[in-house]
Design a protein around this motif. Structure first.
Motif, short mmCIF file in Angstrom:
data_model
loop_
_atom_site.label_atom_id
_atom_site.label_comp_id
_atom_site.label_asym_id
_atom_site.label_seq_id
_atom_site.Cartn_x
_atom_site.Cartn_y
_atom_site.Cartn_z
N SER A 190 -15.35 -17.67 22.04
CA SER A 190 -14.16 -17.51 21.65
C SER A 190 -12.94 -18.20 22.18
O SER A 190 -13.08 -18.85 23.20
CB SER A 190 -13.66 -16.14 22.76
OG SER A 190 -14.28 -16.23 23.46
N MET A 191 -11.33 -17.71 22.13
CA MET A 191 -11.12 -19.25 23.01
C MET A 191 -9.22 -18.36 23.57
O MET A 191 -8.67 -17.39 23.02
CB MET A 191 -10.04 -20.19 21.81
CG MET A 191 -8.79 -20.79 22.42
SD MET A 191 -7.84 -22.02 21.20
CE MET A 191 -6.57 -20.03 20.39
N MET A 192 -8.84 -18.89 24.58
CA MET A 192 -7.93 -18.71 25.73
C MET A 192 -7.28 -19.82 25.69
O MET A 192 -7.68 -20.41 26.75
CB MET A 192 -8.44 -17.15 26.90
CG MET A 192 -9.75 -16.28 26.66
SD MET A 192 -8.49 -14.91 25.68
CE MET A 192 -8.18 -14.27 27.38
N TYR A 194 -4.30 -20.44 28.01
CA TYR A 194 -2.72 -20.16 29.44
C TYR A 194 -2.00 -21.06 29.64
O TYR A 194 -2.09 -22.55 29.84
CB TYR A 194 -4.04 -19.95 30.12
CG TYR A 194 -5.47 -19.13 30.56
CD1 TYR A 194 -5.28 -17.70 30.65
CD2 TYR A 194 -6.42 -19.47 29.74
CE1 TYR A 194 -6.28 -16.84 30.88
CE2 TYR A 194 -7.76 -19.05 30.03
CZ TYR A 194 -7.03 -17.71 30.59
OH TYR A 194 -8.44 -16.13 30.09
N ILE A 200 -2.26 -16.05 29.81
CA ILE A 200 -2.51 -16.06 28.43
C ILE A 200 -1.31 -16.06 27.68
O ILE A 200 -0.85 -14.38 27.41
CB ILE A 200 -3.44 -14.91 28.29
CG1 ILE A 200 -4.22 -14.99 29.24
CG2 ILE A 200 -3.94 -15.16 26.95
CD1 ILE A 200 -6.07 -13.88 29.00
N LYS A 202 -1.49 -17.09 24.12
CA LYS A 202 -2.40 -16.88 22.46
C LYS A 202 -3.83 -17.19 22.58
O LYS A 202 -4.76 -17.36 23.73
CB LYS A 202 -2.28 -18.67 21.92
CG LYS A 202 -2.70 -18.40 20.57
CD LYS A 202 -2.46 -19.93 20.04
CE LYS A 202 -1.20 -20.00 19.94
NZ LYS A 202 0.01 -19.19 18.26
N GLN A 203 -4.96 -16.42 21.90
CA GLN A 203 -6.66 -16.02 22.63
C GLN A 203 -6.21 -15.98 20.40
O GLN A 203 -6.15 -15.65 19.49
CB GLN A 203 -6.50 -15.15 22.92
CG GLN A 203 -5.72 -13.73 22.49
CD GLN A 203 -5.90 -12.28 23.26
OE1 GLN A 203 -7.56 -12.23 23.73
NE2 GLN A 203 -5.09 -11.99 24.14
N ASP A 204 -8.00 -16.33 20.55
CA ASP A 204 -8.72 -16.30 18.71
C ASP A 204 -10.15 -15.63 19.80
O ASP A 204 -10.60 -16.30 20.45
CB ASP A 204 -7.78 -17.17 18.26
CG ASP A 204 -8.20 -16.71 16.71
OD1 ASP A 204 -9.00 -15.53 16.35
OD2 ASP A 204 -7.18 -17.40 15.69
N ARG A 205 -11.20 -16.12 18.43
CA ARG A 205 -12.55 -16.18 18.34
C ARG A 205 -12.28 -17.19 16.87
O ARG A 205 -11.83 -16.56 15.56
CB ARG A 205 -12.95 -14.58 17.63
CG ARG A 205 -14.77 -14.73 17.74
CD ARG A 205 -15.16 -13.45 18.18
NE ARG A 205 -16.14 -13.50 17.77
CZ ARG A 205 -17.73 -14.06 18.75
NH1 ARG A 205 -16.84 -14.89 19.78
NH2 ARG A 205 -18.35 -14.20 18.69
N VAL A 225 -6.69 -24.40 27.68
CA VAL A 225 -6.99 -23.86 27.21
C VAL A 225 -8.97 -23.91 27.07
O VAL A 225 -9.51 -24.66 27.64
CB VAL A 225 -7.52 -24.66 24.94
CG1 VAL A 225 -8.08 -23.43 24.22
CG2 VAL A 225 -6.26 -25.63 24.76
N GLN A 226 -9.47 -22.37 27.02
CA GLN A 226 -10.79 -22.42 27.97
C GLN A 226 -11.56 -21.45 26.23
O GLN A 226 -11.15 -20.83 26.33
CB GLN A 226 -10.90 -21.47 28.76
CG GLN A 226 -12.22 -20.57 29.27
CD GLN A 226 -11.56 -20.11 30.36
OE1 GLN A 226 -12.12 -18.16 30.26
NE2 GLN A 226 -11.80 -20.33 32.15
N THR A 236 -13.25 -25.89 29.42
CA THR A 236 -11.49 -25.36 30.24
C THR A 236 -11.21 -27.03 29.85
O THR A 236 -11.77 -28.11 30.05
CB THR A 236 -12.01 -25.19 31.16
OG1 THR A 236 -12.26 -23.14 31.57
CG2 THR A 236 -10.33 -25.24 31.52
#
Length: 242
Positions: A190-192, A194, A200, A202-205, A225-226, A236
């Motif tokens: 998964s990606m977050m 910041y 946050i 943007k987020q994705d998987r 990006v985490q 990170t």
């Protein structure tokens, strides 16, 4: 790898209720009195606890300082504390900024990026090292304290050392991007994303394979990006969107 343990006492709850400031990390996780922030590495930036202090007083500027309260290792050799200014190799009893200076925070304002706690000294490589710090608030004179300090422990625990479960198996093609962030992903993650205020954006998987993440909708600046895999390991990275 970081493990956050919340040891919040009744007295800690009272302190937070009366506080005129909030301390939080980049992801917005609030630091509470009695918390233990634990790392299994001394590598930078993996072992750096980056934090932001927000003034919750609705009408007045506040004045703050951080104190190095105690250490199980007896000293802070190799420890870096940045709060408005940076000091490396700090000693028990030292404050940042140094007495009688204070760091002012305006009404509704949050401190800028760059403040952090970081230990680069592994000691003997086997013993757990605890470093206790306290956030203090003062009147503008820097000597009259307001409320109860917010105290927490930064811990280096070598038994949490890096292993096969604590590494995210992916590669970032470039940390400087214009339109696409290109990833070579070798396991589901998964990606977050910041911004530098911990929001946050943007987020994705992703499953495995080459991944292209559209970054053209973000303004030109630095982002964090985490990535997190299914085993709980996190990676990170800072990226720059041009």
């Amino acid at each position: 790898m970081k493990l956050k343990l919340l040891f919040l006492s009744v007295m800690g709850s009272v302190a937070i209720a009366n506080a005129q400031y909030t301390v939080a990390d980049r992801a917005g996780n609030v630091l509470h009195d009695g918390d233990v922030i634990e790392y299994g590495t001394t590598a930078y930036p993996d072992a750096s606890y980056e934090f932001y202090v927000t003034n919750n007083n609705p009408s007045n500027e506040i004045y703050t300082r951080i104190e190095f309260v105690s250490s199980s290792s007896g000293n802070g050799d190799g420890f870096e504390l940045c709060y408005g200014q940076c000091y490396t190799g700090i000693t028990v009893g030292q404050t940042v900024p140094p007495v009688p200076e204070v760091l002012p925070i305006g009404v509704g304002e949050t401190t800028l990026e760059g403040n952090h706690f970081y230990n680069g000294n592994p000691g003997n490589g086997t013993d757990i090292l605890d470093f206790v710090f306290a956030f203090h608030q003062y009147e503008s004179n820097g000597t009259t304290e307001i409320g109860t300090p917010l105290t927490f422990t930064y811990r280096y625990n070598p038994t949490l050392g890096v292993n096969e479960n604590s590494v995210v198996n992916l590669k970032i093609q470039s940390t400087v991007v214009s339109n696409q962030l290109v990833l070579d992903v070798n396991e589901p993650v998964s990606m977050m994303v910041y911004d530098l205020r911990g929001r946050i954006v943007k987020q994705d998987r992703f499953e495995t394979g080459r991944q292209e993440v559209n970054m053209s909708d973000l303004s030109a600046q630095t982002y964090i990006v985490q990535f997190k895999n299914e085993k709980g390991a996190m990676q990170t990275t800072k990226i720059v969107v041009q």
